[in-house]
Write a protein that holds these residues in place. Structure first.
Motif: not given
Length: 83
Positions: A55-59, A66-73, A82-83
């Motif tokens: 369910t996570l966003p990807t690259e 947004r900065v600080g959001d978690v995503y799956r590489y 994301k930094v």
């Protein structure tokens, strides 16, 4: 439940009976170090967190995050922020 380990509060020096410039300098130095530690980037230890990586966003969604959001590489299936 996730547990984040926070920075421990500093041990403050005991105050003298009368104003003492040395004491004030020590106190301000301890507080400065403490607040610099809070404001710095830190490695957090997280335990007991459950994330459905499907369910996570990807690259591919990186531009919309947004900065600080978690995503799956997806290349190595790692989680990134994301930094």
């Amino acid at each position: 439940m996730a547990m984040l380990q926070n920075t421990a509060t500093p041990a403050l020096p005991n105050p003298p009976e009368q104003y003492d410039a040395t004491y004030m300098n020590q106190l301000l130095n301890v507080l400065r170090i403490f607040f610099n530690g809070i404001n710095s980037e830190q490695i957090l230890t997280v335990s007991g967190i459950n994330i459905n990586i499907d369910t996570l966003p990807t690259e591919a969604d990186l531009a919309d995050l947004r900065v600080g959001d978690v995503y799956r590489y997806t290349t190595d299936n790692s989680l990134r922020i994301k930094v």
